[in-house]
Design an enzyme around this catalytic site. Sequence first.
Site, PDB file in Angstrom:
ATOM      1  N   ASP A   1      -7.572  35.265 -18.836  1.00  0.00           N
ATOM      2  CA  ASP A   1      -7.063  34.476 -19.954  1.00  0.00           C
ATOM      3  C   ASP A   1      -7.342  35.305 -21.202  1.00  0.00           C
ATOM      4  O   ASP A   1      -7.660  36.506 -21.086  1.00  0.00           O
ATOM      5  CB  ASP A   1      -7.675  33.054 -19.979  1.00  0.00           C
ATOM      6  CG  ASP A   1      -9.164  33.036 -20.302  1.00  0.00           C
ATOM      7  OD1 ASP A   1      -9.757  34.125 -20.455  1.00  0.00           O
ATOM      8  OD2 ASP A   1      -9.730  31.936 -20.410  1.00  0.00           O
TER       9      ASP A   1
ATOM     10  N   CYS B   1     -12.029  35.193 -16.763  1.00  0.00           N
ATOM     11  CA  CYS B   1     -11.950  34.299 -17.927  1.00  0.00           C
ATOM     12  C   CYS B   1     -13.288  34.415 -18.656  1.00  0.00           C
ATOM     13  O   CYS B   1     -13.962  35.439 -18.535  1.00  0.00           O
ATOM     14  CB  CYS B   1     -11.584  32.859 -17.530  1.00  0.00           C
ATOM     15  SG  CYS B   1     -12.791  31.973 -16.523  1.00  0.00           S
TER      16      CYS B   1
ATOM     17  N   THR C   1     -16.072  32.586 -18.206  1.00  0.00           N
ATOM     18  CA  THR C   1     -17.191  32.437 -17.264  1.00  0.00           C
ATOM     19  C   THR C   1     -16.826  32.810 -15.830  1.00  0.00           C
ATOM     20  O   THR C   1     -17.715  32.962 -14.999  1.00  0.00           O
ATOM     21  CB  THR C   1     -17.626  30.957 -17.219  1.00  0.00           C
ATOM     22  OG1 THR C   1     -16.469  30.179 -16.848  1.00  0.00           O
ATOM     23  CG2 THR C   1     -18.163  30.482 -18.563  1.00  0.00           C
TER      24      THR C   1
ATOM     25  N   HIS D   1     -19.058  36.880   4.730  1.00  0.00           N
ATOM     26  CA  HIS D   1     -19.182  35.560   5.356  1.00  0.00           C
ATOM     27  C   HIS D   1     -18.003  34.632   5.079  1.00  0.00           C
ATOM     28  O   HIS D   1     -17.702  33.760   5.884  1.00  0.00           O
ATOM     29  CB  HIS D   1     -20.461  34.858   4.878  1.00  0.00           C
ATOM     30  CG  HIS D   1     -21.712  35.494   5.396  1.00  0.00           C
ATOM     31  ND1 HIS D   1     -22.944  34.888   5.327  1.00  0.00           N
ATOM     32  CD2 HIS D   1     -21.922  36.707   5.983  1.00  0.00           C
ATOM     33  CE1 HIS D   1     -23.869  35.688   5.864  1.00  0.00           C
ATOM     34  NE2 HIS D   1     -23.270  36.808   6.258  1.00  0.00           N
TER      35      HIS D   1
ATOM     36  N   HIS E   1     -18.701  33.421  11.485  1.00  0.00           N
ATOM     37  CA  HIS E   1     -18.156  33.049  10.170  1.00  0.00           C
ATOM     38  C   HIS E   1     -16.683  32.664  10.236  1.00  0.00           C
ATOM     39  O   HIS E   1     -16.199  31.920   9.392  1.00  0.00           O
ATOM     40  CB  HIS E   1     -18.360  34.199   9.174  1.00  0.00           C
ATOM     41  CG  HIS E   1     -19.784  34.603   9.049  1.00  0.00           C
ATOM     42  ND1 HIS E   1     -20.747  33.753   8.550  1.00  0.00           N
ATOM     43  CD2 HIS E   1     -20.419  35.749   9.395  1.00  0.00           C
ATOM     44  CE1 HIS E   1     -21.923  34.360   8.581  1.00  0.00           C
ATOM     45  NE2 HIS E   1     -21.751  35.571   9.101  1.00  0.00           N
TER      46      HIS E   1
HETATM   47  C1  RB5 Z   1     -11.826  29.525 -22.789  1.00  0.00           C
HETATM   48  O1  RB5 Z   1     -12.414  29.057 -23.976  1.00  0.00           O
HETATM   49  C2  RB5 Z   1     -12.783  29.310 -21.625  1.00  0.00           C
HETATM   50  O2  RB5 Z   1     -12.908  27.942 -21.379  1.00  0.00           O
HETATM   51  C3  RB5 Z   1     -12.307  30.054 -20.400  1.00  0.00           C
HETATM   52  O3  RB5 Z   1     -12.226  31.411 -20.672  1.00  0.00           O
HETATM   53  C4  RB5 Z   1     -13.176  29.928 -19.160  1.00  0.00           C
HETATM   54  O4  RB5 Z   1     -14.487  30.294 -19.430  1.00  0.00           O
HETATM   55  C5  RB5 Z   1     -13.070  28.654 -18.425  1.00  0.00           C
HETATM   56  O5  RB5 Z   1     -13.705  28.439 -17.373  1.00  0.00           O
END
Ligand code: RB5
Length: 150
Positions: free
Chosen positions: A8, A65, A67, A98, A133
């Site tokens: 993203d 993204c 996280t 696995h 597995h």
């Molecule tokens: C965007 O602000 C953020 O929510 C996205 O990059 C991601 O971390 C979502 O899981």
Amino acid sequence: MKIAIGSDHVGLELKPAIINYLKELGHEVEDFGPYTDKRTDYPIYSKLVSEKVVAGEYERGILICGTGIGISIAANKVRGIRAVACSEPYSAKLSREHNNTNILAFGSRVVGSELAKMIVKEWLEAKFEEGRHLNRVNMIGDIECEYIKE
Ligand code: RB5
């Protein structure tokens, strides 16, 4: 390997370094966007990359993204995708051995580029062990069949 990559707007920050690294390792990489840092929504790119992987056009997918969480959750909604969000190499390796993961996700707000490269390398090199597995991975497929209707 043919690898589809997407992110993203937050993950975009880390994506060029990962694309270059994949190419250095000798892989063929296609970037499914986004191509600018304009705010966007990660499920768009989860879907694009996941569909390419389940269609067999690309062997594996990589999603980034902030996280790694949202983008992997969305990818896991596509039938046949087993996506893992990883912030260290051990889980990345075991997710292949696995769980036969076909998409790796991580967060540009969680890992730096050097750690991300280590995660990517372990994940790409590890092989699914099958054996005991395989039945468990097939059981995941059974849940999909039960709950995801055409
Ligand atoms: C965007 O602000 C953020 O929510 C996205 O990059 C991601 O971390 C979502 O899981």
